[in-house]
Design a protein around this motif. Structure first.
Motif: not given
Length: 488
Positions: A427, A429-431, A434, A437, A441, A443, A446
């Protein structure tokens, strides 16, 4: 997750590929559990050299937690930041200890954790444990006193046990670590999670139901359901939210086995990282032999040593953790080392004390889960950070010899040991770097969440179970406050 959503305004169906583990006398039979592998899968995976092997996997309600030793540690505060080793850097997490601390508190309550606040100098700031530490048996207590005299900071392991040494509770027996509990007095995901969840009308469980594929809508941005094989009958189930918690290996494998036109490399894999960065700790089992002493201990797994968990002792890097382990049995020795005569195995364990040295392995994209052309799981894993682990083992052996041991047998399970698997769906912040998120969840999808040890970006050097539980409770609260409050 099911326990956290029980009694809420959500309809929850849990799909479990295995069945309920039977409560039977064989639960406590070392030969049945270890030599005959009564409860382990007969599934075969493929290693990086193309050789097949049987992993340490138990497909049952509660999964591998039915067999764990229930050592339930919080990650240390430093584990959430970057840690530098000679072989590389253990990366930072997208959350810090303070973020997870409230859910660590809840996880310890849920799993009946026994411990002693302040006894471990590396432990982060925390509330008192829900229950007092499990006392050392006399033989081990004497050993702890001697360790203290030698300047070693031994502390009580944080253990998930239900009413130990009380009527109707845990017997503190010698068949706990790596055995299922016949009395259901060990804190596992069945006893503390699934069974209580089923007391609520909104939670249902299907056993013998293997998820074969995740299904998406035409846009590929939303999971619509799951293709399931339930005891030979295939069906498609629909759901507004899907939570995947099949373990770091199987969760990654299921995503890889669910490609679509928009996700040709597997679902939620726009980063190309699904299945990569597999970690499972570097661990060495050790048995210290005392030829002139019989070890009368029944429940031995009560001692932790973190003297080498942080940089120090002339090193700019940490080494890892040392823990006492559950009692070995001659049948276990025979299962691990078949060439040892039974009489020798029996004599050794009667005079032995069992320990574990645990070192962090570093995330490597080439350590990965993939699928073979015939659909089997391939686990390509090459250990790293071995220099650090060898230093830790040397320190542990030195400690045992100072306690009077005349010899120490060491064994490392290497690739076949999948008990601390993590990291395959990290996990962040940056798709681009990672898969998930910070609320686990995906990336790319949804309404798809993953709440097992897949999310770990690093493995630290303590048992991962409590962190998985705490993060799952955190994700459940997030789901209840966001996705599940929306009208269907």
């Amino acid at each position: 997750m099911a326990r956290a959503l029980s009694g809420r305004d959500a309809s929850v169906l849990v799909l479990e590929r295995g069945e309920w583990l039977p409560q039977e006398k064989e639960n406590w039979d070392p030969a049945e559990v270890w030599r005959h592998r009564r409860y382990r899968t007969d599934e075969r995976w493929v290693d990086r050299k193309g050789h097949s092997f049987v992993p340490f996997m138990n497909y049952t309600v509660g999964g591998n937690t039915k067999f764990w030793g229930a050592a339930l540690f919080r990650l240390r505060e430093s584990d959430f930041g970057p840690v530098q080793y000679p072989d590389g850097t253990s990366p930072a997490w997208p959350i810090d200890y303070e973020t997870l601390a409230p859910w660590y508190d809840r996880a310890e309550e849920l799993y009946h954790v026994h411990g002693q606040k302040g006894a471990d100098p590396t432990e982060p700031d925390r509330k008192p444990y829900p229950h007092l530490a499990v006392p050392h048996e006399p033989f081990i207590a004497q050993m702890v006193d001697r360790l203290t005299d030698l300047g070693v900071g031994a502390f009580p392991l944080p253990l998930g046990l239900i009413n130990p040494a009380e009527p109707g509770g845990c017997l503190l027996c010698d068949t706990c670590n790596s055995f299922p509990c016949l009395l259901r007095a060990k804190s596992d995901a069945d006893t503390c999670g699934m069974t209580p969840a089923l007391e609520s009308d909104n939670v249902a469980l299907w056993t013998g139901a293997r998820a074969e594929r995740l299904l998406t809508d035409a846009s590929g941005r939303c999971v619509t359901g799951v293709q399931v094989n339930r005891r030979g009958e295939r069906m498609r189930l629909t759901a507004g939210t899907v939570v995947l918690a099949a373990g770091a290996v199987n969760s990654a494998a299921l995503l890889l086995d669910s490609p679509t036109h928009g996700h040709p490399g597997g679902l939620a894999n726009s980063s190309g990282l699904v299945g990569r960065h597999y970690m499972a700790h570097i661990s060495t089992m050790m048995e210290a032999f005392y030829p002139f002493q019989i070890n009368p201990t029944s429940f031995q797994k009560t001692v932790g040593i973190h003297d080498f968990y942080l940089p120090g002792h002339g090193r700019s890097y940490p080494l890892g953790a040392i823990q006492s382990q559950g009692r070995a049995h001659a049948a276990i020795v025979k299962a691990v080392m078949p060439g040892v005569p039974m009489w020798a195995a029996d004599a050794w364990v009667r005079h032995g004390v069992d320990w574990l040295a645990l070192t962090e392995d570093l995330p490597d994209p080439e350590n990965r889960v993939s699928l073979t052309t015939d659909g089997r799981i391939s686990l390509s894993y090459r250990h790293n950070n071995l220099q650090v682990h060898r230093e830790l083992v040397r320190e542990a052996v030195r400690m045992m010899r100072r306690l009077g041991s005349s010899g120490v047998v060491r064994h490392r399970f290497k690739n076949a040991n999948t008990t601390h698997q993590c990291g395959t769906l990290r996990f962040g912040e940056d798709p681009r770097t990672s898969v998930l998120d910070p609320y686990c969840r995906t990336h790319d999808i949804e309404n798809l969440f993953v709440t097992d040890s897949s999310f770990f970006p690093s493995s630290a050097a303590v048992n991962p179970g409590l962190t998985v539980i705490a993060q799952t409770l955190r994700v459940a609260d997030h789901l209840l406050a966001t996705d599940l409050e929306r009208p269907a």
